[in-house]
Design a protein around this motif. Structure first.
Motif, short mmCIF file in Angstrom:
data_model
loop_
_atom_site.label_atom_id
_atom_site.label_comp_id
_atom_site.label_asym_id
_atom_site.label_seq_id
_atom_site.Cartn_x
_atom_site.Cartn_y
_atom_site.Cartn_z
N VAL A 193 0.83 -1.20 0.00
CA VAL A 193 0.00 0.00 0.00
C VAL A 193 0.87 1.25 0.00
CG1 VAL A 193 -1.46 1.36 1.53
CG2 VAL A 193 -2.07 -0.99 1.01
N LEU B 57 2.85 1.53 -3.49
CA LEU B 57 2.10 1.77 -4.72
C LEU B 57 0.99 2.81 -4.56
CD1 LEU B 57 1.61 -1.83 -6.16
CD2 LEU B 57 3.30 -0.13 -6.81
N ALA B 58 0.72 3.23 -3.34
CA ALA B 58 -0.43 4.10 -3.08
C ALA B 58 -1.70 3.48 -3.62
CB ALA B 58 -0.21 5.50 -3.66
N ILE B 59 -1.90 2.21 -3.33
CA ILE B 59 -3.15 1.58 -3.77
C ILE B 59 -3.95 1.15 -2.55
CG2 ILE B 59 -2.28 0.77 -5.98
CD1 ILE B 59 -2.20 -2.05 -4.67
N ASN B 60 -5.19 0.84 -2.86
CA ASN B 60 -6.15 0.45 -1.85
C ASN B 60 -5.75 -0.87 -1.20
OD1 ASN B 60 -8.50 -0.59 -0.66
ND2 ASN B 60 -9.69 0.83 -1.92
N PRO B 61 -5.70 -0.95 0.13
CA PRO B 61 -5.34 -2.21 0.79
C PRO B 61 -6.30 -3.35 0.45
CG PRO B 61 -5.99 -0.52 2.38
CD PRO B 61 -5.86 0.15 1.07
N ASN B 62 -7.57 -2.99 0.21
CA ASN B 62 -8.53 -4.03 -0.16
C ASN B 62 -8.12 -4.74 -1.44
OD1 ASN B 62 -10.00 -3.21 2.02
ND2 ASN B 62 -11.41 -1.93 0.84
#
Lengths: 315, 298, 131
Positions: free
Chosen positions: C45, C48-53
């Motif tokens: 997370v 990549l700055a992405i959603n943990p889901n």
């Protein structure tokens, strides 16, 4: 909430109350000196000696500049706190968008406003109250000599009315800021509103707080060639003369009485016969009731305005 | 699926102008939701209604099962980062943390302190002297340190440069990973949100044009390119979002959950941005097909 | 860290599938073996700055496929090694493909045509397989 308000307000508060402290120091020193001068001047006993005029004018020449500057500050400070503390209080938050930060913390808007009001509103009232207290104390020997504290332009520079002015100006700034949502226009509106209120109260409300008294009397010939002083014969020192008319023998108001140097009446001293002076005035004894009335009027209006801001801010 | 935010026939009027009208939507819990729409679609108005900065002129809105008004307990459950991330420019970073601690009973000062340290912000720095990215991070810190169940962010990255934007979203996603908070982010550019959202709501002129999980949306939208074709001959389960034809060729943007079996089509996958543009231009009444055509790259 | 993820948001492939593909790919190429730990959700997370889901969903998918196992409080670990059998076949297949490309060039195809031909053939072969 109190903490945030205090944190935002402390610099301005320090400036005003610092200035007040310096002024208090100056006024204490000069005020004590003024009392000493009063005691030394012999004004208290001048009537028995019959030299009141020269003694009075000698005493009044002391601190005349300070005296003239001091009075208006009492009238101006409430306007300043209203403009610089009241108007930006909410307007600046609305203008800069920080209300979106403040109003989304876990504190209701009512409590937020209450905190702001308590700190800044009470500070405004305290500043003007303190200043008025200082000035009233400092000028009391002069006011005793002058006997003019009921006069329109001195009445609102003494006593407790500045407390009412400060509360009113602050509340006015608050409402203006909330309605206009921009700081500068709100400040301008506050100034205009404050001046308008003062003018209205002085001209139409204060003279009628209680039904004024009327007095009519013959015009007495003046000893020597002095300026005519309205009501000199009909009122006591300290009365507030609201209006004075001269009526001629036919009952018409007149402004000038022409007496030629060769008129026969000069020798008989009957030139003023038939002329009457008609006065409207408030007696000196009503000074403190009037102070209370005016203060409560301003305080009531301030309360209504504050109530209005609470109503506005919930929407 | 429980909704953290539910609006029914919601409307807000400013004098005679409706900033939001007849908005009905449900935002599911436990997601990072992208609220996407063109400027003026009513996103900010909707979020302000959700945090109680505005009260509705029509309809109803429920947030975390309650009315978003100025009830302090309810305010404590919702974190909000307003557009342009306002802070008090005369107050320092440390003052802002103290402000948060004073105004929020559930304040997590350890979280706030460690975040500020991690970001490398000087606590003595005045907020007015911070860069846009730092200010946004400060505003985010304030919003998350009150430990909300729902975090609403209004165009949080719109004014940030790409690096600050990435850092902001990283910080936000770390919070989601650690604390499991539901998030709603608004933006007029889906590109800002593509990485972080797992649910998307497209709002155009107050109305929800499309809502769904990102994976489902990506799996169910396709671009079909093939010989010119009459739309009436398509299977019933293929919903045409936009179509563009030349003399010989048809380019269709379709939504379907079934596999596309017709061999005459070349099937292209579409990105989230393509989907958003397709729905927005459909709503705007522009020539259909312009949106999806732009974004196709293989 | 045994593997570093990357994300292409323009591809139209949903992010979680991209992560799944990347793990499978790495396993197939022998970069990731049994017992290796996958990056923690928080690592992915914050990188990549992405959603943990998204990461969770990808790991669940891999778990479902029996490739990894989550040990609560510790992390996600690879449980099998994919590459053993198929890796040996890579060399000869690669050589075949190289020969085929050389032939295509000789026939006068440029790079784009080669790619298009390969892609088209691959797709129709896959579709034939599906149908």
């Amino acid at each position: 909430m109190i903490w945030l308000t205090w944190r935002q307000f402390r610099t301005q508060a320090a400036v005003v109350f610092g200035a007040l402290a310096v002024l208090a120091l100056v006024l204490t020193v000069t005020g004590l000196h003024l009392r000493h001068l009063y005691d030394a001047s012999g004004i208290a006993t001048c009537t028995t000696r019959g030299d009141c005029d020269p003694v009075t004018s000698a005493f009044m020449s002391n601190y005349s500049l300070l005296r003239q500057l001091l009075g208006p500050t009492v009238l101006v400070l409430p306007a300043i706190t209203g403009i610089f503390w009241g108007a930006p209080l909410v307007a600046r938050e609305l203008e800069s968008g920080t209300y979106r930060l403040a109003w989304t913390q876990s504190v209701s808007r009512t409590r937020w406003l209450t905190g702001k009001l308590t700190v800044v509103g009470l500070a405004s009232i305290a500043a003007s109250g303190l200043l008025s207290l200082l000035v009233t104390w400092w000028s009391s020997p002069i006011d005793r000599v002058n006997a003019e504290r009921f006069k329109a332009d001195i009445f609102n520079e003494r006593g407790i009315t500045p407390i009412g002015y400060a509360a009113f100006a602050f509340a006015l700034g608050l409402v203006a800021g909330l309605l206009i949502r921009r700081t500068l226009p709100a400040m301008a509106t506050t100034l205009v509103g404050y001046i308008a209120a003062q003018v209205a109260v002085i001209n139409w409300i204060r003279p009628n707080l209680r039904a004024p008294l009327h007095a009519t009397g013959a015009l007495q010939p003046l000893p020597g060639a002095g300026a005519f002083k309205p009501g000199a014969q009909l009122t006591k020192p300290g009365d507030w003369i609201i209006s004075s008319h001269i009526l001629d023998a036919t009952g018409h108001a007149t402004n000038t009485i022409r007496i030629g140097p060769d008129a026969g009446c000069v020798t008989t001293r009957t030139c003023l016969a038939g002329y009457r002076e008609v006065l409207t005035y408030q007696p000196a004894g009503r000074y403190w009731p009037f102070q209370w009335y005016e203060t409560s009027i301003y305080l009531s209006v301030a309360l209504v305005l504050v109530g209005f801001t609470f109503w506005l801010i919930k929407r | 699926m429980t909704a953290v935010l539910q609006a029914r026939g919601l409307g807000k009027r400013y004098r005679r102008r409706w900033a939001l009208s007849e908005c009905t939507l449900a935002i599911p819990a436990g997601r990072v939701v992208g609220l996407v729409g063109p400027n003026g679609a009513g996103k900010t108005t909707l979020l302000h209604l959700a945090v109680g900065l505005l009260s509705p002129s029509a309809g109803a809105i429920e947030v975390l099962g309650g009315q978003p008004d100025s009830d302090p307990r309810h305010l404590g459950r919702v974190g909000f980062v307003a557009q342009e991330t306002p802070t008090y420019s005369a107050l320092t970073v440390a003052d802002h943390l103290r402000l948060g601690a004073h105004l929020n009973p559930g304040w997590d000062s350890q979280l706030a302190g460690s975040r500020i340290e991690q970001l490398g912000l000087d606590p003595a720095q005045r907020a007015g002297k911070l860069s846009g990215g730092q200010r946004a991070q400060l505003a985010l810190t304030l919003a998350i340190a009150k430990r909300p169940e729902l975090l609403l962010l209004d165009e949080p990255v719109a004014s940030l440069d790409p690096l600050a934007r990435r850092e902001f979203l990283q910080g936000l996603m770390e919070v989601v990973a650690e604390h499991g908070v539901s998030v709603v982010l608004s933006s007029h550019l889906v590109a800002d949100l593509e990485r972080v959202c797992d649910h998307l709501v497209i709002l155009v002129a107050s109305r929800v044009r499309l809502a769904g999980d990102v994976d489902d949306l990506l799996a169910s939208h396709h671009l079909l390119i093939g010989p010119r074709r009459d739309l009436a001959t398509l299977p019933d389960n293929q919903q045409v979002i936009s179509a563009r034809h030349t003399d010989r060729q048809s380019t269709l943007f379709i939504r379907t959950d079934a596999p596309i079996l017709d061999p005459s089509w070349t099937v292209e996958q579409v990105s989230l941005e393509d989907i958003v543009l397709a729905y927005m231009s459909q709503a705007a009444g522009t020539r259909p097909g312009r949106g999806p055509g732009l974004g196709v790259q293989r | 860290m045994v593997i570093e993820f990357h994300l292409n948001v323009r591809s139209g492939v949903s992010p979680y599938l991209q992560l799944v593909h990347q793990v499978r790919q790495a396993m197939r190429l022998g970069l990731v073996r049994e017992g290796d730990q996958l990056p923690t959700v928080k690592d992915v997370v914050s990188r990549l700055a992405i959603n943990p889901n998204t990461v969770l969903k990808a790991y669940r998918e891999l778990e479902h496929a029996g490739l990894v196992a989550a040990r609560p409080g510790v992390g996600t670990f690879v449980t099998t090694t994919l590459s053993d059998a198929s890796l040996a076949a890579h060399g000869p297949l690669r050589r075949d493909l190289q020969r085929w490309i050389a032939k295509a060039r000789q026939a006068g195809l440029d790079d784009e045509s080669i790619e298009a031909l390969f892609g088209d053939t691959f797709r129709s072969a896959t579709e034939a397989g599906v149908a």
